[in-house]
Design a protein around this motif. Structure first.
Motif, short mmCIF file in Angstrom:
data_model
loop_
_atom_site.label_atom_id
_atom_site.label_comp_id
_atom_site.label_asym_id
_atom_site.label_seq_id
_atom_site.Cartn_x
_atom_site.Cartn_y
_atom_site.Cartn_z
N ARG A 62 -9.98 44.85 -3.07
CA ARG A 62 -11.34 45.26 -2.74
C ARG A 62 -11.71 44.91 -1.30
NH1 ARG A 62 -14.12 47.05 -7.04
NH2 ARG A 62 -13.37 46.48 -9.11
N ARG A 63 -11.21 43.80 -0.79
CA ARG A 63 -11.68 43.29 0.50
C ARG A 63 -10.69 43.47 1.65
NH1 ARG A 63 -17.17 41.96 1.18
NH2 ARG A 63 -17.99 42.06 -0.93
N GLY A 64 -9.41 43.74 1.35
CA GLY A 64 -8.44 44.02 2.40
C GLY A 64 -7.88 42.79 3.09
N LEU A 65 -6.81 43.03 3.84
CA LEU A 65 -6.17 41.97 4.62
C LEU A 65 -6.64 42.06 6.06
CD1 LEU A 65 -3.57 43.22 2.63
CD2 LEU A 65 -2.81 40.95 3.32
N PHE A 66 -6.73 40.88 6.69
CA PHE A 66 -7.23 40.84 8.07
C PHE A 66 -6.10 41.02 9.08
CE2 PHE A 66 -7.89 38.47 12.02
CZ PHE A 66 -8.95 39.19 12.52
N PHE A 112 -4.33 46.50 6.25
CA PHE A 112 -4.73 45.51 7.24
C PHE A 112 -5.78 46.12 8.16
CE2 PHE A 112 -0.62 44.02 5.91
CZ PHE A 112 -0.67 42.63 6.03
N GLY A 113 -6.75 45.30 8.56
CA GLY A 113 -7.74 45.76 9.52
C GLY A 113 -8.70 44.66 9.91
N PRO A 114 -9.52 44.92 10.93
CA PRO A 114 -10.44 43.89 11.42
C PRO A 114 -11.51 43.46 10.43
CG PRO A 114 -10.15 45.66 13.03
CD PRO A 114 -9.53 46.13 11.76
N ASP A 128 -10.52 34.68 16.34
CA ASP A 128 -10.31 36.13 16.31
C ASP A 128 -10.91 36.74 15.05
OD1 ASP A 128 -9.01 36.23 18.73
OD2 ASP A 128 -6.99 36.20 17.88
N TYR A 129 -10.74 36.05 13.93
CA TYR A 129 -11.30 36.55 12.66
C TYR A 129 -12.82 36.65 12.75
CZ TYR A 129 -12.50 36.70 7.68
OH TYR A 129 -13.02 37.06 6.46
N VAL A 130 -13.43 35.60 13.24
CA VAL A 130 -14.90 35.56 13.31
C VAL A 130 -15.42 36.66 14.23
CG1 VAL A 130 -16.85 34.18 14.12
CG2 VAL A 130 -15.07 33.12 12.70
N ARG A 131 -14.80 36.83 15.38
CA ARG A 131 -15.25 37.86 16.32
C ARG A 131 -15.03 39.26 15.77
NH1 ARG A 131 -16.69 36.10 21.24
NH2 ARG A 131 -16.46 38.16 22.17
N ALA A 132 -13.91 39.49 15.11
CA ALA A 132 -13.62 40.80 14.55
C ALA A 132 -14.63 41.20 13.48
CB ALA A 132 -12.20 40.83 13.98
N HIS A 133 -15.22 40.21 12.81
CA HIS A 133 -16.21 40.50 11.77
C HIS A 133 -17.63 40.62 12.32
CE1 HIS A 133 -12.89 39.63 9.07
NE2 HIS A 133 -13.61 40.14 8.10
N HIS A 177 -18.91 36.17 3.56
CA HIS A 177 -18.50 34.93 4.23
C HIS A 177 -17.30 34.27 3.55
CE1 HIS A 177 -21.62 34.13 7.33
NE2 HIS A 177 -22.24 35.08 6.65
N ILE A 178 -16.88 34.79 2.41
CA ILE A 178 -15.67 34.26 1.76
C ILE A 178 -14.45 34.82 2.48
CG2 ILE A 178 -14.27 34.30 -0.34
CD1 ILE A 178 -16.85 34.34 -1.95
N VAL A 179 -13.48 33.95 2.76
CA VAL A 179 -12.21 34.38 3.33
C VAL A 179 -11.11 33.67 2.55
CG1 VAL A 179 -12.42 32.60 5.12
CG2 VAL A 179 -10.76 34.44 5.40
N THR A 180 -10.11 34.43 2.13
CA THR A 180 -9.02 33.86 1.34
C THR A 180 -7.74 33.83 2.16
OG1 THR A 180 -8.46 36.02 0.38
CG2 THR A 180 -10.06 34.64 -0.81
N THR A 181 -6.85 32.94 1.76
CA THR A 181 -5.55 32.84 2.42
C THR A 181 -4.55 32.24 1.46
OG1 THR A 181 -4.39 32.02 4.40
CG2 THR A 181 -6.06 30.57 3.43
N SER A 182 -3.28 32.57 1.67
CA SER A 182 -2.25 32.11 0.72
C SER A 182 -0.88 32.20 1.38
CB SER A 182 -2.29 32.99 -0.53
OG SER A 182 -1.39 32.52 -1.51
N PRO A 183 0.01 31.24 1.10
CA PRO A 183 1.35 31.25 1.69
C PRO A 183 2.32 32.11 0.88
CG PRO A 183 1.05 29.22 0.48
CD PRO A 183 -0.24 29.99 0.34
N ASP A 184 2.11 33.43 0.93
CA ASP A 184 2.99 34.40 0.28
C ASP A 184 2.97 34.32 -1.24
OD1 ASP A 184 4.67 36.64 0.84
OD2 ASP A 184 6.42 35.47 0.21
N VAL A 185 1.88 33.76 -1.81
CA VAL A 185 1.74 33.74 -3.27
C VAL A 185 0.41 34.36 -3.68
CG1 VAL A 185 3.30 31.80 -3.69
CG2 VAL A 185 0.90 31.34 -3.17
N THR A 186 -0.02 35.35 -2.89
CA THR A 186 -1.31 35.99 -3.15
C THR A 186 -1.35 36.61 -4.54
OG1 THR A 186 -1.64 36.43 -0.80
CG2 THR A 186 -2.86 37.81 -2.35
N VAL A 187 -0.33 37.38 -4.89
CA VAL A 187 -0.31 38.06 -6.19
C VAL A 187 -0.12 37.06 -7.32
CG1 VAL A 187 0.93 39.71 -7.62
CG2 VAL A 187 0.53 40.22 -5.20
N SER A 188 0.82 36.13 -7.15
CA SER A 188 1.15 35.23 -8.26
C SER A 188 0.10 34.15 -8.48
CB SER A 188 2.53 34.60 -8.04
OG SER A 188 2.62 34.02 -6.76
#
Length: 802
Positions: free
Chosen positions: A454-458, A480-482, A137-142, A434-445
């Motif tokens: 700058r890049r937003g949440l998917f 949040f957005g595509p 879904d991420y790849v197609r949305a981009h 092409h960079i994609v980030t992810t984190s288990p609820d510790v994004t800020v910390s």
């Protein structure tokens, strides 16, 4: 109707061929290969329960864009199917479970047939399909994959496998992200390795999946049973079957038709119509009726799969099956590791119509024309286009990564990581996209906040930032957005690792290369170590950024302090581990990491480092919240190369050097200070800045193997560096982590070593308190140097307090 019947006849024949080949493969694999070797079973029963389901899927239902995680114990069935399709060689099938033969559990890196996802550690392949669907879904949305249809991610799941907790963590995440195009097909044979599944479990499954928005399809009764239920007395039989305990049903299946008859008549009694229904059938016919569960009934399966193919909702199929279906082992509680006896195999071979000496022939014993079967398999959609593994071009990586000027400032590597990503986020480049980030609820910390700003949440659908809409001031502007490039996860580190695995395989699965970065608290790598190992075993490519690390997070206490994670970094295959002390080092390492993640070459090791960098892999960065004064220096090519190789001289040795201090990570100030205090009593104290004990050790091991194979001149980076020390020189190693990380340095050239580090759970306090308590402060390093080297007593030496 004739075409439909013909299709069913061909599929039935294919199922028989698959079951025979799988059974014969297992039998051959369990011939004793070496004296004293133990026969280990071969999942004959577990494989057989999925033969009908897998035949339906692979030869009829699946499309080339679909991807499948095969239940580990169904590996023989999978390889047999691939053999019939021409994707598995006879040689490897004959060598099943042997050296470089077909694998006991499907492996996308070790098997040569068309494996989509590796399985083995149960439950992980199941969750992988869910996250792979989210990545699609991420790849197609981009805007990628426009020329390729959406695929369905399918997991073939053992009912006992549903005990694995990571499956339910994944279910929650799927619900949050609006999961689509995912099927889980549960092989509900009601037997695990050691027991029979508890009564009523399917009801819990049904309720749970429905709660998370899945369609649930229960395939309990096959067509024979459905027809019998329509006869007079049929409802009585249905009620008896539905009430029958799992253990009893399994036992009667093993005992056969006569046992079924006695039990049914004893428990139902003389009720006229139902008794007549039973008596109209011979023992063989009665056994066939009672064994005709939904998971073994081809028409029922095809109908259920066809209906689910009309929509993209996630669907769980609970398919009632019999473990060991069609084999003499069927139903017996000990059948997990059971093997057919030679006599049983001979009977089975005879019933399959397979002549002696023709056991490996594809269509031996088939009742239909071999050319017709071959044509059907070639035309099956899943196989029609050949191997389905995609590739993707490399994403160009800048020669250098820009970072804000930090020279002379006091900054942590965690903060530097955020700064580097923030600079990348400013760019409108293919690299950044092409960079994609992810984190288990510790994004800020973990300091991903600037990147996300700058890049937003998917998300597939836009979701506004309510705080912004309500004009409430906030540091973070998260919408949040595509087009967003950050996937926010809940607090489940196992989900993080499997998400990284899915993102890191996108070039193979979706034909689009991503550069995934996942952040996590370093001590919680332990919580997801199995999932991390699984991701690396699949050869997924990602950058794992773990922070805070060590006991440097002193006020938080032992629960948030990591000790052994550097050893995980060294021991984990497929993962290249670094622990920089300074941000200019981190920038060099991250640039290398983005390139390393995309490598996929072969060839001999680099004869300078003896590392197999051509093949690439994933990267682990162990970072810290401890701020350090950043060095003022030029990042020369030589220094950058040494940082990547694993170590550089912060203060090189001379012929007079009698002690060297080797440090890794944020204990750099203590090491430097200790060298200064030693200067008046030890001449030319050397300092080795280790950026990767993993790389140093891997190079040394590779060079030793090269020498054993005849290359006498092979020498690794660490061997060349330590060869500059006199053999009488002492070495002190220090790390905010387990001392074994660096203690091995003494074995390289035979030097005396005093290894300092942390071996016990941390305490609360200040960094200086804790470093002193655990013996990794400046004073401890000076003490160790005194013990490791010859010379007069160091004048600045203080007694270590208890």
């Amino acid at each position: 109707m004739a075409a439909h019947d013909d299709r069913l006849a061909v599929l039935a024949e294919l199922e028989r061929r698959v079951l025979w080949l799988a059974s014969w493969t297992i039998h051959q694999a369990n011939h004793v290969r070496e004296p004293g070797e133990v026969k280990v079973g071969g999942h004959q029963a577990s494989s057989a329960s999925l033969a009908t389901i897998m035949t339906a899927l692979y030869f009829d239902v699946l499309r080339p864009q679909d991807r499948v995680a095969v239940k580990p114990h169904a590996s023989p069935i999978f390889h047999a199917i691939q053999y019939l399709a021409g994707n598995q060689s006879l040689e490897k099938l004959q060598n099943f479970r042997g050296f470089k033969g077909a694998q006991s559990y499907p492996s996308r890196t070790k098997d040569t047939d068309d494996v989509d996802f590796s399985t083995g550690s149960v439950g992980l392949g199941v969750a992988q399909t869910l996250f792979s669907s989210l990545v699609q879904d991420y790849v197609r949305a981009h805007g990628w994959m426009k020329d390729r249809p959406e695929g369905r991610m399918v997991a073939l799941v053992g009912d006992a496998e549903m005990d694995e907790g990571n499956i339910y963590e994944a279910l929650i995440e799927g619900w949050k992200h609006g999961l689509r195009n995912c099927w889980w097909v549960v092989d509900y044979n009601r037997q695990s390795l050691d027991a029979v599944i508890r009564e009523g479990l399917w009801q819990k499954f049904e309720q749970m999946f429905a709660n998370f928005g899945w369609d649930v399809v229960i395939l309990k009764h096959g067509n024979l049973q459905q027809q019998a239920f329509a006869e007079p007395g049929g409802e009585v039989l249905r009620n008896w079957i539905d009430r029958c305990p799992n253990q009893l049903y399994s036992a009667l299946t093993f005992q056969g038709g006569a046992a079924w008859r006695k039990k049914l008549l004893d428990e139902i009694g003389d009720q006229g119509p139902v008794s007549a229904l039973i008596e109209r059938r011979s023992d063989a016919e009665l056994a066939a009726l009672m064994n005709n569960l939904g998971g073994h009934d081809m028409p029922s399966l095809l109908d259920a799969f066809e209906k689910a193919s009309s929509h993209d909702r996630p669907t769980c199929f609970i398919c009632y099956t019999i473990k060991g279906f069609s084999l003499p082992l069927a139903g017996h509680k000990d059948n997990h590791a059971g093997l057919m006896t030679p006599a049983q195999l001979a009977t089975f071979q005879q019933s399959a119509g397979v002549r002696f000496g023709h056991e490996w022939d594809k269509w031996e014993g088939a009742t239909l024309d071999a050319a017709k079967l071959e044509s059907f398999v070639r035309a099956a959609p899943f196989f029609a286009k050949g191997r389905r593994r995609h590739s993707a071009p490399n994403v160009p990586v800048p020669d250098k990564l820009a970072i804000p000027a930090n020279a002379g400032k006091v900054v942590s590597t965690q903060m530097g990581f955020g700064q580097i990503l923030n600079e990348i986020a400013r760019e409108d480049s293919e690299f950044a996209s092409h960079i994609v980030t992810t984190s288990p609820d510790v994004t800020v910390s973990t300091n991903l906040g600037p990147w996300v700003n700058r890049r937003g949440l998917f998300a597939r659908a836009a979701l506004a930032d309510t705080f912004k809409a309500e004009r409430i001031p906030s540091t973070y502007n998260w919408e949040f957005g595509p087009v967003g490039q950050h996937l926010e996860l809940g607090i489940a580190e196992s989900n993080l690792m499997i998400m990284l695995s899915a993102l890191g395989l996108s070039h193979f699965i979706n034909g689009v290369r991503l550069l995934p970065i996942g952040t996590v608290y370093d001590p919680f790598i332990y919580r997801s170590a199995d999932q991390l190992n699984y991701a690396c075993y699949q050869d997924a490519r990602f950058m794992l950024v773990a922070t805070p690390s060590g006991i440097a997070l002193a006020p938080e206490g032992g629960a948030h302090q990591s000790i052994g994670t550097p050893l995980i970094g060294m021991a984990q295959d497929g993962l290249c581990a670094f622990e920089p002390a300074f941000i200019d080092e981190l920038a060099v390492i991250m640039r290398f990491g983005f390139d390393y993640m995309q490598r996929n070459g072969d060839g001999d090791p680099d004869e300078r480092t003896w590392l197999r960098d051509q093949t690439g892999g994933s990267v682990y960065l162990r970072l810290s919240t401890r701020p350090l004064e950043q060095p003022v220096r030029e990042m020369t090519d030589e220094l950058a190369n040494d940082i990547i190789r694993g170590a550089y001289w912060m203060r090189p040795p001379t012929p007079n050097t009698s002690v060297m201090i080797a440090y890794q990570g944020v204990v750099a100030p203590e090491a430097i200070a200790a060298a200064g205090l030693l200067a008046e009593d030890r001449r030319d104290v050397a300092i080795l800045a280790v950026t990767s004990a993993d790389r140093l050790n891997a190079g040394a091991q590779a060079a030793e193997r090269a020498r054993q194979r005849g290359n006498a001149g092979a020498a690794s980076h660490v061997e060349r560096m330590l060869s500059k020390l006199d053999r009488n020189c002492g070495i002190v190693t220090v790390i905010d982590g387990h001392p074994l990380t660096l203690s091995w340095l003494g074995s390289v050239q035979g030097h005396r070593v005093k290894a300092l580090g942390v071996e016990h759970f941390g305490q609360t306090g200040t960094i200086s308190d804790l470093y002193h308590h655990y013996g990794i402060d400046t004073n401890a390093i000076v003490h160790a140097a005194q013990a490791a080297s010859n010379g007069r007593t160091v004048r600045y030496l203080r007694a270590l307090a208890t």
